[in-house]
Design an enzyme around this catalytic site. Structure first.
Site, PDB file in Angstrom:
ATOM      1  CG  HIS A  50      17.972   2.056   5.373  1.00 17.23           C
ATOM      2  ND1 HIS A  50      17.041   1.510   4.530  1.00 17.23           N
ATOM      3  CD2 HIS A  50      18.558   3.063   4.674  1.00 17.23           C
ATOM      4  CE1 HIS A  50      17.046   2.158   3.384  1.00 17.23           C
ATOM      5  NE2 HIS A  50      17.960   3.111   3.438  1.00 17.23           N
ATOM      6  CG  ASP A  65      14.248  -0.276   4.262  1.00 16.01           C
ATOM      7  OD1 ASP A  65      15.374  -0.349   3.736  1.00 16.01           O
ATOM      8  OD2 ASP A  65      14.064   0.154   5.408  1.00 16.01           O
ATOM      9  CG  HIS A  66      17.975  -0.366  -0.717  1.00 18.29           C
ATOM     10  ND1 HIS A  66      17.752   0.954  -0.436  1.00 18.29           N
ATOM     11  CD2 HIS A  66      19.273  -0.590  -0.440  1.00 18.29           C
ATOM     12  CE1 HIS A  66      18.874   1.491  -0.004  1.00 18.29           C
ATOM     13  NE2 HIS A  66      19.814   0.587  -0.003  1.00 18.29           N
TER      14      HIS A  66
END
Lengths: 511, 353
Positions: A263, A200-201
Site C-alpha cells: 500500500h 492492491d485495494h
C-alpha cells in the site's frame, strides 16, 4: 472476442464512460471466507444495482465446506445486507442471487476442478457466459499454489478461442522476494501476465485514483511538483486497531511486509512518478516501476539510520485500556515483530533529488487515517522577519481514508491593525462536494478485471521491485533486535521516529 | 435530513431581505450558524418559473438537490404580466448532516419575485448574485421567450428544460435549435426528458453487449413502444436515438424508419396509462429484446431471446420517477449531450403530427 465487438456497440456511444464488462463466470476460491462476505459479494451486488454487470454473469463459490446453493445464497444475502453500501432491494437480490451457485471441493483435489470445468461448460451453454472465466484467489495464501496448479492441470486456465480466462490474486503477493517470484512463476505457469490481476485495494480507492488527476490535470501543482519547491513528503497510514485475531499472520509479516511493501509504496509511486505516456495500464505501471527502481536501497547500517521499527506496548485507545502486542492472543511473548515502521526514503532521480519521503505506518495509534502530505519549501525569511512572525510552510494533504479529500495549508494575515500571520486551511471533502456515495474499491476493481483493464492492478515487476527494496531492510533487521523501540498504545509512535524526521528539521504531521 | 436555518416560512420560505443587501445578509446567516455548518457549492443553479402554484414544490426539489449536489440556488418567480413592477428577495439555507458526523453541509438559496417590468431585469438579477467561478446552470421552467435575451443565454453553461411539459414541442425545439446554433451560446442543452431516457438507453445498450445478441442489432425488423398519454415525445426521443445510432432514416409520411438496403423498420407507439415510458420491444427475424417498466418500480425487467441460448432475464436500474432525482442525474453528468441533438433531428418531422 467479446471485448472488441462490444466496444463497437453503437448504442454505447455517449453513455457514461466506464469499463464494459464481458459476460463471464466469476469463480471465487475461498468463498466462505471473510473477504467474500464483507467485500466481494456486496461489491457485486452494488454493481448489479447500478446496472454495471453484464447481462450474462454467474458467480460460483468454490470452498471446502459442505453446503447447498440455497444455504450459500442465504449466507451471502445476510452479508450483503450487513456490508453493502446501499440497501438491498429484494427483487434485485433475488435476480442477482439466481446467478450464484456453490461448488464444494477440497482445494487439493483435481476431481473438484474437473467437475468445476464441466459445470462451467454447462453454465456457458445455459447462461450465455461465453466461456469467459474470472478466477478469484480469496483463499489463504497457503492455498494459492495448489489452486493454481489444479487450475492448470484441469485446463481451466486456458480459454477457448474467442473467450478469456483471467485470475485475480489477493495480497500478500508472497512474503519476500523469493516467495513472490515463486508465486509469480506459479501464476505465470498457468496465466499470462496480461491475464493476471494482482489486487492492491488501495489503488481502487477514489482518492488514490485522484492523485493522477490532481497532479496532471492541474497546472498549479504539477509545475511545483519537484525538488525545487517541495521540501519533503510524508505518507502516513495509521490505525487504532491492534492485531485483532490475526496474530498468526501478523507475527510472520509485521508492518513492513503487511503495509509498506504494497500500500505505502504504491502511494509513493503515484506521488512521485513522472507523467505517463497515456492512461493505459502499462504506461502508468511503467512509470510506477521507474520510481521503485529509483528508490535508494537501504542496506546494512543504513537501515538503522533511516528506518525505525517499533512495537506497541499497553496503553489506551478511545479511553479504554488495551494490552501490549506481546500480551495479545497467539503472539510470542518475546516477539520482535514490528507493529510500527517509520522510514526516510529517497527517490534518486532528477525530479526528487534531495527530497526525502517519510513513511510511517502503525497499529494502536490514536486515530485511523491514510494520507499523503506534500510539504513545500519555506519562503525566504526576509520580508516578515522584522515582525517576528514565523510562517508555516504550505502543505498539500491528500486524504486517502477516511473523509477522502484534499486540503491546502497556507498563510494569511489575521484581521486587525497589527501584522499577524496565521496558517489557514482550504479544504475539499469528497463527501461534501460530491454527496453521492463513492463506490467501494472492490466494485471498481472487479469491474475492471471483468473488462480486462489492469491499470489499477500491480504488475509482476512492480511487486518484485517492491519486495527487493523491503527485503534488504528486513535482512538488516535479522542481524540485531536491540533497535526495536516500544511505544504506548494510543500514542503517535516512538520517540525514535520523531528523531528520524527531526534530523530533517521537520516533524510528523498530527492527523 | 433537512434543517431549516430560518424558522420563518413563506415564498417566502426564507428571510425577506433587501435586494441590495443580499450578500451581507447571507454573510450574517453563516456567521450566526457557528462552526458546525459548512457552506458548500459546486454550481450556481438558477431556476426560472412563472408558475406560482408550484413554488413550494420547486423549493422542495431545490432543498433535496442541494443535499446531494451543493449549490447556490437562485429561484426566480417571474410574473411579467403583473400590472405593478416590483422585485422582492428572500434568503434561506438548506442544511444536511454529513454522514454520522455532527457537522452540517449547507447550501444557500436566494428567492426572487419579479413582477411586471421587473421581470425584464432577469439577467441583472442572475448575474449580480452568482457565486463567482462556478458554472451557471439555468433551469428554465417556462416556455422559452422570443426574442431571446442574448445577454442571459450567452453566459449559461448548462441550460436545463423539460420537453415533456411543452404544449408546442415543435416550436420550442426550434428555439432550442436557435440557442444551440453556432455562435449563439455554448450552453449544454439538458432536456430532462432526455435525462429520463438515460436508464433506458443504458439498459438497451447493455442488452446488446451480449455477444449472442449483438449481431441482431443490424437486422431489427420492428419496434414497439408503450408510453403514458401525453408522453409520446419521450417515446419518440428514444426512437430518434435508436434510429440515429443505427443510421436509419425517417420516412415521416409513413411513420417508419428506413434501414440500410432500404429495409423498412416500422414502429408502433401505444399510449396507455402507466409510467411515462413502460415498454420497448425490439424484434429481429429470430430474436426479441424487451425492456419493461412496471408502475412504481425502480427496475426494468430485461428479456433477451436469442437462438440457441435460453432466455436471459435481468433486473436493471430504471430511472427514478421523482423530479429531483432526474435533476440530480443531470447535474452529476458532465460534458455535452451530442446524441440529444442527433436524436432530435431524426424525430423533428414527427413533432408536427
Amino acid at each position: 472476442m467479446p471485448t472488441d465487438i462490444l466496444r463497437s456497440n453503437p448504442l454505447r456511444e455517449g453513455l457514461a464512460q466506464r469499463s464494459i464488462p464481458d459476460p463471464c463466470t466469476l469463480v471465487i476460491f475461498g468463498a466462505t471466507g471473510d473477504l467474500t462476505h464483507r467485500k466481494l459479494v456486496p461489491a457485486l451486488y452494488n454493481l448489479a444495482a447500478d446496472g454495471a454487470l453484464p447481462p450474462a454473469i454467474s458467480v460460483v463459490g468454490f470452498a471446502r465446506r459442505d453446503k447447498s446453493d440455497e444455504v450459500f445464497r442465504t449466507e451471502l444475502e445476510e452479508a450483503a445486507r450487513k456490508f453493502s453500501r446501499q440497501g438491498i432491494n429484494d427483487d434485485l437480490w433475488k435476480n442477482f442471487a439466481s446467478n450464484i451457485c456453490y461448488h464444494r471441493s477440497e482445494f487439493d483435489k483435481i476431481e473438484g476442478y474437473e467437475a468445476l470445468a464441466h459445470r462451467l461448460d454447462e453454465m456457458d451453454a445455459t447462461r450465455g457466459t461465453g466461456g469467459n472465466r474470472l478466477f478469484y484467489l480469496a483463499a489463504g495464501p497457503d492455498q494459492f499454489e495448489v489452486i493454481l496448479e489444479n487450475l492448470r492441470k484441469s485446463g481451466l486456465n486456458k480459454a477457448r478461442a474467442g473467450s478469456w480466462s483471467r485470475i485475480i490474486v489477493e495480497k500478500p503477493f508472497g512474503t519476500d522476494l523469493p516467495s513472490a517470484k515463486r508465486l509469480n512463476d506459479l501464476v505465470e505457469n498457468a496465466f499470462d501476465e496480461s491475464e493476471t490481476f494482482r489486487i492492491d485495494h488501495y489503488l481502487g480507492k477514489e482518492t488514490a485514483q485522484n492523485i493522477i488527476v490532481l497532479r496532471f490535470a492541474n497546472a498549479l501543482f504539477e509545475a511545483m511538483w519537484n525538488s525545487r519547491y517541495i521540501d519533503h513528503v510524508q505518507i502516513t497510514a495509521s490505525e487504532p486497531l491492534g492485531v485483532e485475531g490475526r496474530a498468526g499472520y501478523y507475527e510472520k509479516s509485521g508492518a513492513l511486509r503487511d503495509m509498506v511493501q504494497n500500500h505505502l509504496l504504491q502511494l509513493l509511486c503515484l506521488t512521485a512518478m513522472e507523467p505517463p505516456a497515456g492512461l493505459d495500464a502499462d504506461s502508468i505501471r511503467d512509470e510506477k516501476v521507474k520510481v521503485l527502481r529509483s528508490l535508494r536501497p537501504l542496506t546494512g547500517n543504513d537501515v538503522f539510520k533511516h528506518v525505525v521499527r517499533a512495537q506497541y506496548g499497553a496503553g489506551a485507545i478511545n479511553g479504554k485500556r488495551v494490552a501490549a502486542y506481546r500480551d495479545e492472543l497467539n503472539v510470542n511473548p518475546e516477539s520482535v515483530t514490528e507493529t510500527y515502521v517509520a522510514m526516510e526514503l529517497n527517490v534518486d532521480n532528477w525530479r526528487w533529488a534531495g527530497v526525502p519521503f517519510f513513511i510511517r505506518v502503525g497499529k494502536r495509534l490514536p486515530k485511523a487515517g491514510t494520507e499523503i502530505a506534500v510539504h513545500f519549501k519555506s519562503v525566504p525569511p526576509v520580508l516578515f522577519r522584522a515582525t517576528g512572525e514565523s510562517i508555516d510552510d504550505n502543505v498539500l494533504v491528500i486524504r486517502i481514508q477516511p473523509d477522502e479529500g484534499i486540503s491546502l495549508r497556507m498563510s494569511a494575515k489575521m484581521p486587525g491593525s497589527s501584522l499577524r500571520i496565521e496558517p489557514v486551511k482550504m479544504d475539499f471533502h469528497y463527501g461534501t462536494s460530491f454527496g453521492k456515495a463513492t463506490p467501494e474499491a472492490y466494485e471498481r476493481l472487479l469491474l475492471d478485471a471483468m473488462s480486462g483493464d489492469a491499470t489499477l492492478f500491480a504488475r509482476r515487476d512492480e511487486v518484485e521491485q517492491a519486495w527487493k527494496f523491503v527485503d534488504a531492510i528486513h535482512e538488516a533487521w535479522t542481524t540485531r533486535t536491540d533497535d526495536l523501540a516500544l511505544y504506548s498504545s494510543g500514542s503517535w509512535g516512538p520517540g525514535e521516529a520523531d528523531e528520524l524526521i527531526k534530523r530533517h528539521e521537520s516533524a510528523w504531521r498530527r492527523l | 435530513m433537512e434543517t431549516p436555518v430560518s424558522t420563518e416560512a413563506s415564498i417566502e420560505s426564507g428571510i425577506p431581505v433587501e435586494i441590495g443587501r443580499i450578500d451581507k445578509e447571507l454573510g450574517k446567516l453563516w456567521e450566526s450558524s457557528g462552526d458546525t455548518k459548512t457552506r458548500a457549492s459546486l454550481i450556481n443553479l438558477v431556476v426560472y418559473t412563472e408558475n406560482e402554484a408550484a413554488l413550494a414544490a420547486d423549493n422542495e426539489v431545490l432543498a433535496s438537490v442541494a443535499g446531494r449536489h451543493p449549490c447556490r440556488a437562485i429561484l426566480i418567480l417571474g410574473n411579467p404580466s403583473a400590472p405593478v413592477a416590483q422585485a422582492k428577495a428572500w434568503i434561506s439555507a438548506h442544511c444536511h448532516l454529513l454522514g454520522k458526523d455532527t457537522r452540517q453541509i449547507c447550501s444557500e438559496q436566494i428567492t426572487f419575485r419579479l413582477d411586471g417590468d421587473a421581470a425584464n431585469a432577469l439577467p441583472n438579477i442572475v448575474f449580480s448574485h452568482l457565486d463567482s467561478d462556478l458554472p451557471l446552470c439555468l433551469w428554465w421552467k417556462a416556455d422559452f421567450p422570443e426574442p431571446l435575451d442574448e445577454k442571459l443565454w450567452g453566459w449559461v453553461d448548462r441550460l436545463i428544460f423539460d420537453s415533456s411539459s411543452w404544449r408546442n414541442p415543435h416550436h420550442q425545439f426550434s428555439i432550442i435549435r436557435h440557442i444551440s446554433s453556432p455562435g449563439k451560446s455554448a450552453a449544454v442543452l439538458c432536456d430532462l426528458n432526455w435525462t429520463r431516457l438515460h436508464a433506458w438507453r443504458f439498459a438497451l445498450a447493455s442488452q446488446f453487449d451480449n455477444a449472442s445478441a449483438f449481431p441482431h442489432l443490424s437486422s431489427v425488423e420492428s419496434l414497439s413502444l408503450r408510453c403514458a398519454p401525453g408522453f409520446r415525445i419521450s417515446a419518440l426521443l428514444l426512437l430518434g436515438w435508436l434510429a440515429g445510432r443505427l443510421k436509419w432514416r425517417l420516412d415521416a409520411k409513413n411513420e417508419t424508419f428506413i434501414a440500410a438496403n432500404d429495409r423498412v423498420v416500422p414502429f408502433h407507439i401505444e399510449e396507455i396509462p402507466g409510467p411515462n415510458l413502460s415498454l420497448i420491444s425490439i424484434k429481429s427475424p429470430d430474436a426479441r429484446f424487451e425492456l419493461k417498466l412496471a408502475e412504481g418500480s425502480d427496475f426494468f425487467e430485461s428479456t433477451i431471446q436469442t437462438p440457441g441460448i435460453p432466455e436471459i432475464r435481468q433486473i436493471l436500474p430504471a430511472p427514478r420517477g421523482r423530479l429531483e432525482d432526474t435533476l440530480l442525474a443531470e447535474l452529476s453528468r458532465a460534458g455535452r449531450h451530442a446524441l440529444y441533438t442527433e436524436s432530435l433531428e431524426v424525430i423533428l418531422p414527427l413533432l408536427t403530427h
